[in-house]
Write an enzyme that holds these catalytic residues in place. Structure first.
Site, PDB file in Angstrom:
ATOM      1  N   MET A   1       5.430  59.356 -29.057  1.00  0.00           N
ATOM      2  CA  MET A   1       5.304  58.129 -29.841  1.00  0.00           C
ATOM      3  C   MET A   1       4.468  58.401 -31.094  1.00  0.00           C
ATOM      4  O   MET A   1       3.969  57.462 -31.729  1.00  0.00           O
ATOM      5  CB  MET A   1       4.690  57.007 -29.001  1.00  0.00           C
ATOM      6  CG  MET A   1       5.578  56.643 -27.818  1.00  0.00           C
ATOM      7  SD  MET A   1       5.370  54.954 -27.234  1.00  0.00           S
ATOM      8  CE  MET A   1       3.659  54.955 -26.780  1.00  0.00           C
TER       9      MET A   1
ATOM     10  N   LEU B   1       0.185  62.427 -33.291  1.00  0.00           N
ATOM     11  CA  LEU B   1       0.162  63.668 -32.504  1.00  0.00           C
ATOM     12  C   LEU B   1      -1.241  64.258 -32.419  1.00  0.00           C
ATOM     13  O   LEU B   1      -1.997  64.251 -33.392  1.00  0.00           O
ATOM     14  CB  LEU B   1       1.126  64.691 -33.118  1.00  0.00           C
ATOM     15  CG  LEU B   1       2.593  64.247 -33.197  1.00  0.00           C
ATOM     16  CD1 LEU B   1       3.464  65.396 -33.725  1.00  0.00           C
ATOM     17  CD2 LEU B   1       3.119  63.765 -31.849  1.00  0.00           C
ATOM     18  N   HIS B   2      -1.567  64.762 -31.233  1.00  0.00           N
ATOM     19  CA  HIS B   2      -2.846  65.431 -30.992  1.00  0.00           C
ATOM     20  C   HIS B   2      -2.559  66.777 -30.322  1.00  0.00           C
ATOM     21  O   HIS B   2      -1.388  67.137 -30.110  1.00  0.00           O
ATOM     22  CB  HIS B   2      -3.759  64.543 -30.145  1.00  0.00           C
ATOM     23  CG  HIS B   2      -3.112  63.995 -28.906  1.00  0.00           C
ATOM     24  ND1 HIS B   2      -2.672  64.795 -27.870  1.00  0.00           N
ATOM     25  CD2 HIS B   2      -2.805  62.718 -28.542  1.00  0.00           C
ATOM     26  CE1 HIS B   2      -2.147  64.047 -26.919  1.00  0.00           C
ATOM     27  NE2 HIS B   2      -2.196  62.774 -27.306  1.00  0.00           N
TER      28      HIS B   2
ATOM     29  N   HIS C   1       0.059  66.924 -27.515  1.00  0.00           N
ATOM     30  CA  HIS C   1       1.459  66.978 -27.954  1.00  0.00           C
ATOM     31  C   HIS C   1       1.809  68.397 -28.451  1.00  0.00           C
ATOM     32  O   HIS C   1       2.909  68.890 -28.208  1.00  0.00           O
ATOM     33  CB  HIS C   1       1.701  66.001 -29.108  1.00  0.00           C
ATOM     34  CG  HIS C   1       1.529  64.547 -28.757  1.00  0.00           C
ATOM     35  ND1 HIS C   1       0.553  63.766 -29.317  1.00  0.00           N
ATOM     36  CD2 HIS C   1       2.236  63.740 -27.924  1.00  0.00           C
ATOM     37  CE1 HIS C   1       0.664  62.518 -28.851  1.00  0.00           C
ATOM     38  NE2 HIS C   1       1.665  62.480 -28.006  1.00  0.00           N
TER      39      HIS C   1
ATOM     40  N   LYS D   1      -0.016  64.169 -17.860  1.00  0.00           N
ATOM     41  CA  LYS D   1      -0.962  63.093 -18.219  1.00  0.00           C
ATOM     42  C   LYS D   1      -0.434  61.724 -17.761  1.00  0.00           C
ATOM     43  O   LYS D   1      -1.171  60.906 -17.242  1.00  0.00           O
ATOM     44  CB  LYS D   1      -1.161  63.121 -19.737  1.00  0.00           C
ATOM     45  CG  LYS D   1      -1.645  61.856 -20.372  1.00  0.00           C
ATOM     46  CD  LYS D   1      -3.127  61.744 -20.252  1.00  0.00           C
ATOM     47  CE  LYS D   1      -3.758  60.584 -20.974  1.00  0.00           C
ATOM     48  NZ  LYS D   1      -2.936  59.556 -21.498  1.00  0.00           N
TER      49      LYS D   1
ATOM     50  N   MET E   1      -6.694  63.977 -23.683  1.00  0.00           N
ATOM     51  CA  MET E   1      -6.316  63.557 -25.036  1.00  0.00           C
ATOM     52  C   MET E   1      -5.257  62.464 -24.967  1.00  0.00           C
ATOM     53  O   MET E   1      -4.378  62.484 -24.110  1.00  0.00           O
ATOM     54  CB  MET E   1      -5.787  64.742 -25.818  1.00  0.00           C
ATOM     55  CG  MET E   1      -6.893  65.695 -26.175  1.00  0.00           C
ATOM     56  SD  MET E   1      -6.341  66.848 -27.420  1.00  0.00           S
ATOM     57  CE  MET E   1      -7.861  67.752 -27.655  1.00  0.00           C
ATOM     58  N   SER E   2      -5.369  61.496 -25.881  1.00  0.00           N
ATOM     59  CA  SER E   2      -4.426  60.387 -25.935  1.00  0.00           C
ATOM     60  C   SER E   2      -4.470  59.800 -27.340  1.00  0.00           C
ATOM     61  O   SER E   2      -5.539  59.746 -27.957  1.00  0.00           O
ATOM     62  CB  SER E   2      -4.837  59.316 -24.915  1.00  0.00           C
ATOM     63  OG  SER E   2      -4.178  58.096 -25.208  1.00  0.00           O
ATOM     64  N   SER E   3      -3.312  59.358 -27.806  1.00  0.00           N
ATOM     65  CA  SER E   3      -3.287  58.717 -29.124  1.00  0.00           C
ATOM     66  C   SER E   3      -4.184  57.486 -29.115  1.00  0.00           C
ATOM     67  O   SER E   3      -4.734  57.095 -30.144  1.00  0.00           O
ATOM     68  CB  SER E   3      -1.864  58.319 -29.495  1.00  0.00           C
ATOM     69  OG  SER E   3      -1.009  59.441 -29.385  1.00  0.00           O
ATOM     70  N   ARG E   4      -4.347  56.859 -27.942  1.00  0.00           N
ATOM     71  CA  ARG E   4      -5.141  55.631 -27.849  1.00  0.00           C
ATOM     72  C   ARG E   4      -6.654  55.914 -27.876  1.00  0.00           C
ATOM     73  O   ARG E   4      -7.434  54.984 -28.021  1.00  0.00           O
ATOM     74  CB  ARG E   4      -4.780  54.842 -26.585  1.00  0.00           C
ATOM     75  CG  ARG E   4      -3.395  54.213 -26.662  1.00  0.00           C
ATOM     76  CD  ARG E   4      -3.137  53.298 -25.475  1.00  0.00           C
ATOM     77  NE  ARG E   4      -1.952  52.480 -25.636  1.00  0.00           N
ATOM     78  CZ  ARG E   4      -0.748  52.767 -25.122  1.00  0.00           C
ATOM     79  NH1 ARG E   4      -0.571  53.865 -24.429  1.00  0.00           N
ATOM     80  NH2 ARG E   4       0.272  51.952 -25.320  1.00  0.00           N
TER      81      ARG E   4
END
Ligand code: AMP
Length: 281
Positions: free
Chosen positions: A27, A30-31, A34, A151, A186-189
């Site tokens: 989505m 990116l981190h 990803h 995850k 790690m999470s985009s949120r």
């Protein structure tokens, strides 16, 4: 690297590929988690495509669809630097054209309130949206491989079941969880967290690691561990949605800790929901 916005272009580009193709569905925002998908995909397939699509159908009406981080320029640069050969970043109307009757795929054993529950209990309709978009992306891109992250353990198991039962000719590559130095998955949120929340968030992984040590010493029951994990996370200042020990493949409750026992947790800091899990034994 091609930037593809329509299904027609995607199909044309696909027809030109001879060898294997791995799709990395994301989505965006990116981190490093990803990017690990891209690296593993690269080792396993001749070509790697990334999809960047904030999928509206997997968000509930009061969730963060509108404010979900969107960083397409940076995402494209990261994909190019990591050797992706195409990024598919369609508008919602391209994925869900008006006038097309929606179809649903259901994996009730893993994605319903019972027996699995978990995210299904907290996000009604979420997995219907996930299954729909993942199957659509697989039909659109027809990759030989797809990467999915541990995850989102329930999402991974639901998609694996869907792919297996519907004979989708795509091999799933499971990608382990990439973490921050303090253990936070790690999470985009994570971008939503203020500095104080960010510090507290590491309490989830501490609780899971502690549970793993206890599990490996033996003589402890799954329910005891669940209580301890929930207490430790609460003590760190988070609100626990669930903290359970389950079979990590079937997601069913277990009596005895055994080979496939996983701790699976979702906890909140303010409006931010953080998911994590750890294999215990
Ligand atoms: P998302 O963009 O959050 O939908 O995630 C896209 C893919 O990346 C999914 O398969 C996720 O499970 C996976 N993913 C998300 N966070 C991580 C992480 N920290 N490490 C590895 N994979 C991840």
């Amino acid at each position: 690297m091609d930037v593809i916005r329509t299904v027609a272009e995607l199909r044309q580009r696909r027809a030109a590929i001879q060898g294997t193709l791995a799709l990395v569905p994301t989505m965006g925002a990116l981190h490093a988690g990803h990017l690990m998908h891209l690296d593993v995909a690269q080792q396993q397939a001749d070509e790697v495509w990334v999809s960047v699509f904030v999928n509206p159908t997997q968000f509930g009406p009061n969730e963060d669809y509108a404010r979900y981080p969107r960083t397409l320029e940076a995402d494209l640069a990261a994909c190019e630097a990591r050797g992706a050969s195409a990024v598919f970043c369609p508008e919602p109307s391209e994925v869900y054209p008006p006038g097309v009757e929606p179809a649903h795929v259901d994996v009730p054993g893993l994605a319903d309130q019972l027996p699995a529950g978990l995210e299904a209990a907290h996000r009604p309709g979420h997995f219907a949206g996930v299954c729909r978009v993942v199957l659509k992306l697989l039909m659109m891109a027809q990759p030989t491989h797809v990467t999915l992250g541990v995850k989102d353990l329930q999402q991974l198991r639901v998609c694996q079941a869907m792919i297996k039962d519907l004979n989708v000719p795509t091999e799933v590559i499971e990608i382990p969880i990439v973490r921050e130095p303090d253990g936070l998955a790690m999470s985009s949120r994570n971008a939503y967290l203020d500095p104080d929340q960010r510090q507290r968030a590491a309490g989830i992984q501490r609780a899971l690691q502690h549970a793993k040590q206890r599990a490996q010493q033996g003589g402890v029951h799954a329910t005891e561990l669940e209580t301890q994990i929930a207490q430790a996370i609460t003590d760190a200042g988070l609100v626990v949605d669930y903290a359970v020990v389950r079979d990590g493949y079937t997601l069913r409750p277990i009596d005895e800790l055994g080979n496939a026992s996983w701790a699976i947790v979702t906890a909140r800091l303010g409006a931010v929901r953080l998911l994590d899990n750890l294999r215990l034994v």
